[in-house]
Design an enzyme around this catalytic site. Sequence first.
Site, mmCIF file in Angstrom:
data_model
loop_
_atom_site.group_PDB
_atom_site.id
_atom_site.type_symbol
_atom_site.label_atom_id
_atom_site.label_comp_id
_atom_site.label_asym_id
_atom_site.label_seq_id
_atom_site.Cartn_x
_atom_site.Cartn_y
_atom_site.Cartn_z
ATOM 1 C CB THR A 65 -0.848 0.143 1.145
ATOM 2 O OG1 THR A 65 -1.282 1.147 1.358
ATOM 3 C CG2 THR A 65 -0.095 -0.532 2.504
ATOM 4 C CG ASP A 66 -1.062 5.037 -0.839
ATOM 5 O OD1 ASP A 66 -1.728 4.373 -0.062
ATOM 6 O OD2 ASP A 66 -1.791 6.077 -1.456
ATOM 7 C CD GLU A 67 -3.529 3.136 4.177
ATOM 8 O OE1 GLU A 67 -3.238 3.259 5.616
ATOM 9 O OE2 GLU A 67 -4.523 3.011 3.683
ATOM 10 C CE1 TYR A 82 -3.338 -3.071 5.417
ATOM 11 C CE2 TYR A 82 -3.306 -0.443 4.914
ATOM 12 C CZ TYR A 82 -3.256 -1.863 4.562
ATOM 13 O OH TYR A 82 -3.198 -2.075 3.344
ATOM 14 C CE LYS A 139 0.164 -4.673 2.708
ATOM 15 N NZ LYS A 139 0.028 -6.132 2.270
HETATM 16 P P1 NAD Z 1 -9.280 -7.890 1.765
HETATM 17 O O1 NAD Z 1 -9.514 -7.363 3.445
HETATM 18 O O2 NAD Z 1 -10.799 -7.486 1.202
HETATM 19 O O3 NAD Z 1 -8.948 -9.254 1.671
HETATM 20 C C1 NAD Z 1 -8.024 -9.990 2.397
HETATM 21 C C2 NAD Z 1 -7.826 -11.418 2.114
HETATM 22 O O4 NAD Z 1 -7.001 -12.109 2.691
HETATM 23 C C3 NAD Z 1 -9.385 -12.121 2.447
HETATM 24 O O5 NAD Z 1 -10.006 -13.132 1.545
HETATM 25 C C4 NAD Z 1 -8.849 -13.047 3.743
HETATM 26 O O6 NAD Z 1 -9.545 -14.096 4.120
HETATM 27 C C5 NAD Z 1 -7.504 -13.172 3.222
HETATM 28 N N1 NAD Z 1 -6.595 -13.457 4.565
HETATM 29 C C6 NAD Z 1 -6.584 -12.691 5.558
HETATM 30 N N2 NAD Z 1 -5.701 -13.224 6.593
HETATM 31 C C7 NAD Z 1 -5.155 -14.610 5.717
HETATM 32 C C8 NAD Z 1 -4.142 -15.449 6.245
HETATM 33 N N3 NAD Z 1 -3.567 -15.335 7.496
HETATM 34 N N4 NAD Z 1 -4.015 -16.541 5.374
HETATM 35 C C9 NAD Z 1 -4.768 -16.572 4.212
HETATM 36 N N5 NAD Z 1 -5.531 -15.550 3.769
HETATM 37 C C10 NAD Z 1 -5.900 -14.679 4.604
HETATM 38 O O7 NAD Z 1 -8.255 -6.960 1.329
HETATM 39 P P2 NAD Z 1 -7.866 -6.091 0.100
HETATM 40 O O8 NAD Z 1 -8.655 -4.806 0.014
HETATM 41 O O9 NAD Z 1 -8.555 -6.987 -1.089
HETATM 42 O O10 NAD Z 1 -6.335 -5.974 0.017
HETATM 43 C C11 NAD Z 1 -5.682 -6.946 -0.619
HETATM 44 C C12 NAD Z 1 -4.231 -6.622 -0.374
HETATM 45 O O11 NAD Z 1 -4.037 -5.230 -1.189
HETATM 46 C C13 NAD Z 1 -3.668 -6.240 1.072
HETATM 47 O O12 NAD Z 1 -2.437 -6.834 1.257
HETATM 48 C C14 NAD Z 1 -3.674 -4.738 1.199
HETATM 49 O O13 NAD Z 1 -2.706 -4.439 2.047
HETATM 50 C C15 NAD Z 1 -3.467 -4.243 -0.167
HETATM 51 N N6 NAD Z 1 -3.718 -3.117 -0.692
HETATM 52 C C16 NAD Z 1 -5.215 -2.671 -0.488
HETATM 53 C C17 NAD Z 1 -5.583 -1.493 -0.746
HETATM 54 C C18 NAD Z 1 -7.230 -1.192 -0.681
HETATM 55 O O14 NAD Z 1 -7.680 0.187 -1.030
HETATM 56 N N7 NAD Z 1 -8.072 -1.948 -0.184
HETATM 57 C C19 NAD Z 1 -4.836 -0.560 -1.431
HETATM 58 C C20 NAD Z 1 -3.510 -0.727 -1.465
HETATM 59 C C21 NAD Z 1 -3.141 -2.178 -1.222
#
Ligand code: NAD
Length: 346
Positions: free
Chosen positions: A130-132, A155, A159
């Site tokens: 993430t950019d955070e 969080y 990350k």
């Molecule tokens: P989300 O919370 O919707 O999904 C996370 C998934 O990971 C879920 O399906 C969950 O069951 C699975 N999970 C969690 N813990 C687990 C474990 N221990 N073992 C196996 N599976 C596990 O998240 P998202 O919003 O889809 O984000 C996905 C990735 O992208 C993350 O790494 C997040 O940091 C990154 N990200 C998100 C955003 C955003 O705006 N949502 C932006 C930039 C980066």
Amino acid sequence: MKLLVTGGAGFIGSAVVRRAIAEGHQVVNLDALTYAACLENLAEVDDNPNYTFLEADIRDRAAVDRALADYTPDAVMHLAAESHVDRSIDEPGAFIDTNVTGTFVLLEAARAYWQGKGRPNWFRFHHISTDEVYGSLGPDGQFTEDTPYDPRSPYSASKAASDHLVRAWAETYGLPVVLTNCSNNYGPYQFPEKLVPVTILNALAEKPLPIYGDGSNVRDWLYVEDHAEALLLVVQKGQVGRSYNVGGENECTNLQLVQKLCGVLDRLCPRETPYNELITFVSDRPGHDARYSIDPTRIREELGWRPSVNIDEGLMKTVQWYMDNETWWRALQNRKGVGKRLGTPV
Ligand code: NAD
């Protein structure tokens, strides 16, 4: 490619899986099915012979070893994480367990798999971040791939720690990694605890639309399907050892975003008075970062990626999707924490 995607039942992971299958890749989706997961996100690929689901936890080394041995992937795309800042304020331990320890276990399993295959340079470990991790900007400037890390929430700190582990495994063991750091995503299948779905669903229920603080926090919004396209480009064509910032070049304040959503709802689902009337300011999130802004020059110039939709088009598609998919979001509204204020000051 044969891809092992972690967290493929989540919001962004499922967009990656759907797109990867549509592009003809083979995908194994390894997901522990936490509160944030939803297998219905994958209904359209469920019967596809190129798609396999494996319920497993990234912290379970034996299960990850088995998955790598059984499916022999060309790349691991690591999206599994605890992802909600507000939950990280209330329960930081889960973020350390999954985002830090889980990434460590996955890296060690990937290293053993890659070394066992003779250290092939076709293998990729793609870490999705993430950019955070870069912290908070003032009114000017943008995050580049060289911006020093300065995470400020449990969080983003978890990350950032995972990004450091991935880089250390590349430097120390030579593991062929690529990293991406992306801005705020929105779009179909986003779990109803994040700002965009909360606003849409509260508006449709004629409930207050909560805005933290004065709504001046700026985010750089990206449509999730554009993010998925960027991730599949990076895993195939990104330079080994490199990180890529991914952003929508769509900065707006939280208040502007909610006002835009109200405008879309006024058009698609009119009520007697404008939805703006439902906006309610609530106490701010502790440590709420003021501004994020991504400079996506590297991914644009090296890989030719740019977002396909702007924020107005993306929000229109998103509101329409939530209006058309009530069965999907209704089923998630009973899950723990949904509809409650999380991450308030102690
Ligand atoms: P989300 O919370 O919707 O999904 C996370 C998934 O990971 C879920 O399906 C969950 O069951 C699975 N999970 C969690 N813990 C687990 C474990 N221990 N073992 C196996 N599976 C596990 O998240 P998202 O919003 O889809 O984000 C996905 C990735 O992208 C993350 O790494 C997040 O940091 C990154 N990200 C998100 C955003 C955003 O705006 N949502 C932006 C930039 C980066």
